[in-house]
Design a protein around this motif. Structure first.
Motif, PDB file in Angstrom:
ATOM      1  N   MET A 229       9.174   4.086  -6.598  1.00  0.00           N
ATOM      2  CA  MET A 229       9.560   4.101  -5.186  1.00  0.00           C
ATOM      3  C   MET A 229       8.827   3.025  -4.388  1.00  0.00           C
ATOM      4  O   MET A 229       9.437   2.306  -3.588  1.00  0.00           O
ATOM      5  N   ARG A 230       7.527   2.872  -4.589  1.00  0.00           N
ATOM      6  CA  ARG A 230       6.750   1.928  -3.787  1.00  0.00           C
ATOM      7  C   ARG A 230       7.116   0.472  -4.061  1.00  0.00           C
ATOM      8  O   ARG A 230       7.065  -0.359  -3.158  1.00  0.00           O
ATOM      9  N   THR A 231       7.523   0.153  -5.289  1.00  0.00           N
ATOM     10  CA  THR A 231       7.937  -1.221  -5.587  1.00  0.00           C
ATOM     11  C   THR A 231       9.344  -1.477  -5.051  1.00  0.00           C
ATOM     12  O   THR A 231       9.623  -2.561  -4.540  1.00  0.00           O
ATOM     13  N   ARG A 232      10.210  -0.473  -5.138  1.00  0.00           N
ATOM     14  CA  ARG A 232      11.558  -0.612  -4.568  1.00  0.00           C
ATOM     15  C   ARG A 232      11.483  -0.853  -3.058  1.00  0.00           C
ATOM     16  O   ARG A 232      12.157  -1.729  -2.520  1.00  0.00           O
ATOM     17  N   GLN A 233      10.656  -0.058  -2.380  1.00  0.00           N
ATOM     18  CA  GLN A 233      10.511  -0.222  -0.932  1.00  0.00           C
ATOM     19  C   GLN A 233       9.894  -1.575  -0.591  1.00  0.00           C
ATOM     20  O   GLN A 233      10.311  -2.222   0.373  1.00  0.00           O
TER      21      GLN A 233
ATOM     22  N   LYS B 262       0.834  -1.213   0.000  1.00  0.00           N
ATOM     23  CA  LYS B 262       0.000   0.000   0.000  1.00  0.00           C
ATOM     24  C   LYS B 262       0.863   1.255   0.000  1.00  0.00           C
ATOM     25  O   LYS B 262       1.776   1.395   0.815  1.00  0.00           O
ATOM     26  N   SER B 263       0.553   2.166  -0.916  1.00  0.00           N
ATOM     27  CA  SER B 263       1.342   3.393  -1.020  1.00  0.00           C
ATOM     28  C   SER B 263       0.642   4.558  -0.333  1.00  0.00           C
ATOM     29  O   SER B 263      -0.539   4.512  -0.028  1.00  0.00           O
ATOM     30  N   ASP B 264       1.405   5.614  -0.113  1.00  0.00           N
ATOM     31  CA  ASP B 264       0.962   6.797   0.601  1.00  0.00           C
ATOM     32  C   ASP B 264       0.550   7.869  -0.407  1.00  0.00           C
ATOM     33  O   ASP B 264       1.329   8.225  -1.287  1.00  0.00           O
ATOM     34  N   TRP B 265      -0.658   8.364  -0.251  1.00  0.00           N
ATOM     35  CA  TRP B 265      -1.173   9.416  -1.145  1.00  0.00           C
ATOM     36  C   TRP B 265      -1.195  10.778  -0.460  1.00  0.00           C
ATOM     37  O   TRP B 265      -1.749  11.738  -1.000  1.00  0.00           O
ATOM     38  N   ASP B 266      -0.583  10.901   0.721  1.00  0.00           N
ATOM     39  CA  ASP B 266      -0.717  12.119   1.525  1.00  0.00           C
ATOM     40  C   ASP B 266       0.012  13.338   0.973  1.00  0.00           C
ATOM     41  O   ASP B 266      -0.425  14.459   1.183  1.00  0.00           O
ATOM     42  N   ASN B 267       1.123  13.164   0.309  1.00  0.00           N
ATOM     43  CA  ASN B 267       1.902  14.306  -0.173  1.00  0.00           C
ATOM     44  C   ASN B 267       1.517  14.628  -1.618  1.00  0.00           C
ATOM     45  O   ASN B 267       1.851  13.878  -2.527  1.00  0.00           O
TER      46      ASN B 267
ATOM     47  N   ARG C  92       5.791   8.018  -5.242  1.00  0.00           N
ATOM     48  CA  ARG C  92       5.002   7.794  -4.030  1.00  0.00           C
ATOM     49  C   ARG C  92       5.627   6.692  -3.179  1.00  0.00           C
ATOM     50  O   ARG C  92       5.879   5.598  -3.668  1.00  0.00           O
ATOM     51  N   PRO C  93       5.844   6.952  -1.886  1.00  0.00           N
ATOM     52  CA  PRO C  93       6.404   5.927  -0.995  1.00  0.00           C
ATOM     53  C   PRO C  93       5.294   5.035  -0.437  1.00  0.00           C
ATOM     54  O   PRO C  93       4.106   5.273  -0.667  1.00  0.00           O
ATOM     55  N   LEU C  94       5.692   4.059   0.341  1.00  0.00           N
ATOM     56  CA  LEU C  94       4.728   3.204   1.016  1.00  0.00           C
ATOM     57  C   LEU C  94       4.092   3.932   2.194  1.00  0.00           C
ATOM     58  O   LEU C  94       4.716   4.770   2.840  1.00  0.00           O
ATOM     59  N   SER C  95       2.851   3.577   2.476  1.00  0.00           N
ATOM     60  CA  SER C  95       2.158   4.084   3.658  1.00  0.00           C
ATOM     61  C   SER C  95       2.573   3.242   4.866  1.00  0.00           C
ATOM     62  O   SER C  95       3.267   2.220   4.728  1.00  0.00           O
ATOM     63  N   ALA C  96       2.126   3.636   6.043  1.00  0.00           N
ATOM     64  CA  ALA C  96       2.412   2.849   7.250  1.00  0.00           C
ATOM     65  C   ALA C  96       1.880   1.426   7.090  1.00  0.00           C
ATOM     66  O   ALA C  96       2.538   0.457   7.483  1.00  0.00           O
ATOM     67  N   ARG C  97       0.708   1.302   6.494  1.00  0.00           N
ATOM     68  CA  ARG C  97       0.133  -0.031   6.256  1.00  0.00           C
ATOM     69  C   ARG C  97       1.016  -0.858   5.324  1.00  0.00           C
ATOM     70  O   ARG C  97       1.240  -2.042   5.546  1.00  0.00           O
TER      71      ARG C  97
END
Length: 167
Positions: free
Chosen positions: A58-62, A12-17, A25-30
């Motif tokens: 970014m989200r797949t790398r993380q 799950k990625s972060d949509w906050d920024n 987009r980075p990952l969310s806490a979840r």
């Protein structure tokens, strides 16, 4: 020869920024919680990749980094821009270039869900398989001499999980 594919959608990625592009987009806490659970599940079940093909977002790398931390002898990932938002034909083209007998591919929906459906001769019975939610992971086997010979519809689903199953 039996080839094994581990096919994972990013966590799950972060949509906050609002300044993050889709690609950054980075990952969310979840997501940060879910990806290691998938890694532990892979390690515990013995699904250990020898090669990692990962979208360069970014989200797949993380997601890969967190999964890899849970695996013994995790391979270095090949981060591939062609896997970013790739459809089934591109995913197949990249997979056909793989060399290890067990490969993990981490990419994005909707392409990864369609790819999973087209790969298997019979769909997985798991309720999450159709939508392939974040961090969903399919393990499939193919009887082929090498990845270059892989064809759609020839895979046998071995296992499927989503992070919620691993609580």
């Amino acid at each position: 020869m039996t080839l094994r594919l581990i096919l994972s959608r990013h966590a799950k990625s972060d949509w906050d920024n609002p300044l993050d592009s889709d690609h950054t987009r980075p990952l969310s806490a979840r997501g940060l919680d879910a990806a290691p659970r998938i890694g532990r599940w892979l390690a515990e079940t013995g699904y250990l990749p020898g090669q990692a093909l990962v979208s360069d977002a970014m989200r797949t790398r993380q997601t890969w980094d967190l999964i890899a931390q849970e695996l013994p002898n995790a391979p270095a990932a090949a981060f591939d821009n062609f896997l970013y938002l790739a459809g089934p034909d591109v995913l197949m083209g990249r997979l056909r270039q793989a060399s290890a007998p067990c490969v993990i591919v981490i990419a994005h929906n909707p392409g990864i869900a369609e790819f999973a459906h087209r790969l298997l001769a019979v769909p997985m019975a798991h309720p999450g398989f159709n939508g392939f939610p974040t961090c969903a992971t399919l393990v499939a086997e193919f009887y082929a001499p090498d990845w270059a010979q892989l064809e759609f519809g020839t895979g046998r689903g071995v296992d499927f999980t989503v992070p919620r199953d691993l609580l």
